[in-house]
Structure formats: C-alpha cells, structure tokens
Design a protein around this motif. Structure first.
Motif, PDB file in Angstrom:
ATOM      1  N   PRO A   1      11.938 -11.631  53.063  1.00 35.68           N
ATOM      2  CA  PRO A   1      10.885 -11.876  54.050  1.00 35.68           C
ATOM      3  C   PRO A   1       9.497 -11.943  53.419  1.00 35.68           C
ATOM      4  N   PHE A   2       8.618 -12.698  54.061  1.00 36.83           N
ATOM      5  CA  PHE A   2       7.226 -12.824  53.626  1.00 36.83           C
ATOM      6  C   PHE A   2       6.338 -12.361  54.775  1.00 36.83           C
TER       7      PHE A   2
ATOM      8  N   GLY B   1       8.527 -16.851  38.868  1.00 39.14           N
ATOM      9  CA  GLY B   1       7.842 -17.699  39.833  1.00 39.14           C
ATOM     10  C   GLY B   1       8.635 -18.092  41.058  1.00 39.14           C
ATOM     11  N   ARG B   2       9.812 -17.536  41.255  1.00 36.88           N
ATOM     12  CA  ARG B   2      10.655 -17.988  42.364  1.00 36.88           C
ATOM     13  C   ARG B   2      10.345 -17.302  43.687  1.00 36.88           C
ATOM     14  N   SER B   3       9.909 -16.065  43.639  1.00 41.07           N
ATOM     15  CA  SER B   3       9.620 -15.311  44.866  1.00 41.07           C
ATOM     16  C   SER B   3       8.662 -14.198  44.475  1.00 41.07           C
ATOM     17  N   MET B   4       7.353 -14.504  44.471  1.00 44.09           N
ATOM     18  CA  MET B   4       6.367 -13.618  43.862  1.00 44.09           C
ATOM     19  C   MET B   4       5.882 -12.561  44.859  1.00 44.09           C
ATOM     20  N   LEU B   5       6.781 -11.616  45.130  1.00 45.78           N
ATOM     21  CA  LEU B   5       6.518 -10.519  46.054  1.00 45.78           C
ATOM     22  C   LEU B   5       7.114  -9.250  45.463  1.00 45.78           C
ATOM     23  N   PHE B   6       6.464  -8.115  45.682  1.00 48.19           N
ATOM     24  CA  PHE B   6       6.943  -6.864  45.088  1.00 48.19           C
ATOM     25  C   PHE B   6       8.350  -6.525  45.550  1.00 48.19           C
ATOM     26  N   HIS B   7       8.593  -6.618  46.861  1.00 50.45           N
ATOM     27  CA  HIS B   7       9.913  -6.237  47.361  1.00 50.45           C
ATOM     28  C   HIS B   7      10.993  -7.189  46.856  1.00 50.45           C
TER      29      HIS B   7
END
Length: 462
Positions: free
Chosen positions: A350-351, A315-321
């Motif tokens: 980055p988001f 849950g800290r950075s829910m992005l594929f990259h």
C-alpha cells in the motif's frame, strides 16, 4: 591494520531493506555483519523521513482541532506554535527509537559497524571502522540495501533549496518558514506543505506536470488537489528554472507556465522532486546492469544469485514498509538456500499520503487493468453517506476494483479521513485475492469508515 573474517552474510545499509534481514538471519544462527554510515538502525526513514515527519505532522493536526470546534458545539482558541518545541518533540521520538534500536543490536549476535562498506569483489566487502582499523569480510551472501536520497533538480541555485533532510534530521534547527515554496507535488512536497500550513505557513506547491501526485489514479489526484487548494496555492504545469537570492535576502523561485516566465518569493524553498537510489561503493565491480538502480527479481536477487538488493536501491517500491517486506523475503531466500517459496508481491504494497485529508491506494487502477485487457467492476462508496464521516463533517470516498471473472479484489483507492489506516486490510485482501462475496459478508465495526468496504463490495453484485 586490516582484519580479515569469513562470514555468512554481509549487509550494506541498516534501513528497512537491511536490518530485518540481519536479525532474521542472525537469529537463525548465521554470522552477520552490517555496516551503515548513520551508525544505527532505521535508515533515512528514522533519520529524516517517515518517523520525524509524521511527528511534526501530528503536531500540526493537533493544532487544527479548534477549526472543528463549532461543528461539535465547542468553543476555544487555536494554540500558538512553538516551532522549537515541535522540533524537540520530533527529536524526542527519534532519540527514543534510536535507543530502542541500540538495545536491539546489543541483544543480538549481529556485528554492526558505523561506516561505509566498499565492495571489493563478488564476495568481499571492506569497511573502515570508526577506530581506524580496516575490516575485510569474505561473505557467502551480500545484501545491498543502501537506500535512497532526495533528488535535486539540476537547475541554477539548487543549492539554495532545502530537502527533507534539513527539515526532519535529528537536531534540525531550520527556522520556521513563513512563506514556503515546495518544488514538486509528490507525497513529500504535499505532506510537508500541508503540515507547515497547518502550523501557520503560507505554502505554495509548484508541479511540472498537469496534476498533483503524478502517475496516481486521477480520481484520487483530483480529490486531493481540490481539498488542498483550499489551504495551499497549487500551481501545475509549472517548470522551475532557477532559484535566486534576492537583495533583501529572500529567495526567488523562477518558473515557466504556459510559455510565460514567472516568479514567486519565499523565505524557504523545499526541493521535493522525489528520491533516487544510493548505489554502494564499488558496485561497478559486480558487473550488474545498473542504470541508477540495481535490477532484482521477485526474490530480490541480482544476476548473481548470492547477492540481493532489497529496498529503495532497486527502485521498484521506494517505501520503508516495502523495504522491510523485501528484506525478509531476501533473508528467507538465503535461509532456504534459494529453494523457498517466499517472493515479493509488489502490487499488494500500500501507498499512503499523509496530507490533510489523507489518500491511500493499493493494487491496480482501472486504467492499469484495462491496459492488461482485464475485465473489471469498480464500486465506489461515498463518505457523504457514511456515519463517521458525517460526525466529523468530512468528505471522501472509498473505491474497490474487482476482477469480473473471479470476483477477487485487485485494487483499492481511499480519499479522506483514516485512509492510511484503512488501506492495510485492503492490501491484505489484494494479497490474498479476497472476493467481493467474502468482503460483503464480513462484519466491520459500526460506526467506522471501514463499513464502506461492506457497502462497496455488496454493490458490485458478484
């Protein structure tokens, strides 16, 4: 029949948090087993997220080009939309990538199971394989990378809504929504509403908070709201209370706004209220402090140093990259036997929001820095003065945030064309602590939006 094996690493989940580590470890001679219910690599990103949604998004952008024709002195008609063909394009891209991933698995020493792994104890996982046999693996290390799923509001009629799964899964056959209502103005709701409006839908977005992209830098949120409001109906401070099926078969979304009960009709309701971690089966046996997610340190270790949880599951950075980055950090920590120096730098991830226009950001905002009593200098470059933006008749801005004492870049926000591409070098600059002076004296190609980095850096005078 139960087959028992001793291995080095057991990985649950083959998405971005799982498979980069799997290949890194296998290539280094470790015995690695991975289990995933999809039966291939890519996780939800490829199954129903980033890849298929962007395939549809690019189709929608191609259709908007005739809107720009008069600016360039051109004439032409806007193409009609064949929704089934758009979905077929999406399927083609997904299938191509799945074939590519199957070849990667076959070329490696990795043992891959289609199935769900269940944790038995701190070093043991059971996997029920497709042919009926039960595999029990005793592993030196566990990597829990079970990803996330769409969050669904606990409201009456929630089952009448669809999620990103229904729109973007391989073989999706959802009829084109002529009247879409998206619940949630986060990136999923805004991206989907934006692309479908480009393809001809009437789109409404309902957001319970007072602005789109809640929690994001206010200047970015206001810019995107104003831009999208020209094409989408965006209602903020709108709390959805129920979804109902009308007598004619249409859907009715009920919501409250300023204390007044309201409703809106739709033929499709998208539940876009975020994503939530999927915890592995049997995780309670590990005695981890689990509150909807698995806590980890910056090496992605849980309280058990041989168990890692990279990707959405923490849950800290829910992005594929970000999951890929985390996966590699976890692998390097295993290979160094916990003595390496690789850690996860979450602030430099980055988001991006792939709406039309795009927005993107990385690092800290002015408000976040102020809460840390960090003296900063911000510099904004307006697209109104940019050559490339003028060529395309586009508005937007690029904002850089520098620490005053050191001059290093600690944050950046971009709103407008090419934001998703341009945020990458700025993320690297944040990661490396690049200073305003260095950015001032770098040569970026002309005439491109990236020149704005030079202009913004020079303007701060550090």
């Amino acid at each position: 029949m139960t087959i028992e094996s001793n291995i080095d690493v057991m990985i649950l989940g083959a998405g971005g948090g799982g498979y980069p580590a799997a290949f890194r470890l296998a290539q280094s001679g470790r015995s690695v087993v991975m289990a995933d219910p999809i039966g291939n690599l890519g996780g939800d990103c490829l199954a129903e997220g980033c890849v298929p949604s962007k395939s549809v998004r690019e189709a929608s952008l191609a259709r908007t080009w005739p809107d720009k024709y008069p600016l360039f002195g051109l004439r032409g008609t806007k193409p009609e939309v064949d929704w089934c063909a758009v979905l077929a394009h999406k399927d083609r891209v997904q299938s191509l990538r799945y074939a590519q991933h199957r070849a990667q698995i076959e070329a490696s020493s990795l043992v891959f199971h289609k199935g769900v792994g269940r944790i038995v104890d701190e070093r043991t996982v059971e996997v029920a394989a497709a042919h009926g046999e039960l595999h029990r693996y005793h592993a030196k290390h566990l990597i829990l990378a079970t990803g996330s799923r769409p969050h669904v509001l606990p409201i009456p009629g929630a089952e009448l809504a669809v999620t990103s799964h229904d729109f973007f899964r391989l073989g999706a056959d959802l009829p084109f929504p002529r009247r879409l209502v998206a619940i949630g103005a986060g990136y999923i709701g805004l991206e989907t509403a934006s692309m479908l409006q480009n393809l001809g839908a009437e789109a409404t977005v309902l957001e319970v908070t007072g602005e789109v992209l809640p929690g994001v830098d206010p200047e970015i949120a206001r810019f995107l709201h104003a831009a999208l409001a020209q094409r989408l109906r965006i209602l903020v401070n709108a709390k959805v209370t129920a979804i109902e099926r009308g007598a004619s078969g249409d859907l009715l979304v009920r919501y409250e706004q300023a204390g007044e009960a309201k409703s809106i009709e739709a033929d499709c309701v998208l539940m876009a209220t975020g994503r939530e971690p999927v915890l592995p089966e049997g995780v309670s046996i590990l005695g981890l402090p689990v509150k909807g997610k698995i806590d980890v340190d910056d090496r992605l270790r849980t309280k058990h140093e041989h168990i890692y949880a990279p990707g959405d599951v923490n849950g800290r950075s829910m992005l594929f990259h970000s999951a890929v980055y985390q996966s590699l950090v976890a692998a390097d920590d295993i290979l160094s036997e916990g003595r390496g120096n690789k850690t996860m730098d979450f602030p430099s991830v980055p988001f991006t929001v792939f709406t039309e226009p795009e927005v993107a950001w990385v690092g800290q905002t002015e408000a976040e820095a102020a809460r840390e009593n960090l003296a900063t200098i911000a510099s904004t470059y307006s697209y109104k003065t940019d050559t490339r933006a003028q060529i395309f008749g586009e508005d937007g801005f690029l904002k850089l945030l520098f620490e005053k004492k050191t001059g290093r870049l600690i944050g950046a926000q971009i709103a407008g064309i090419e934001a998703a591409q341009l945020i990458a070098p700025l993320a690297l600059a944040v990661r490396q602590g690049t200073t305003a002076e260095i950015l001032s004296y770098m040569a970026f190609p002309h005439p491109m939006i990236s020149e704005g980095i030079n202009h913004a850096a020079r303007a701060v005078g550090l």
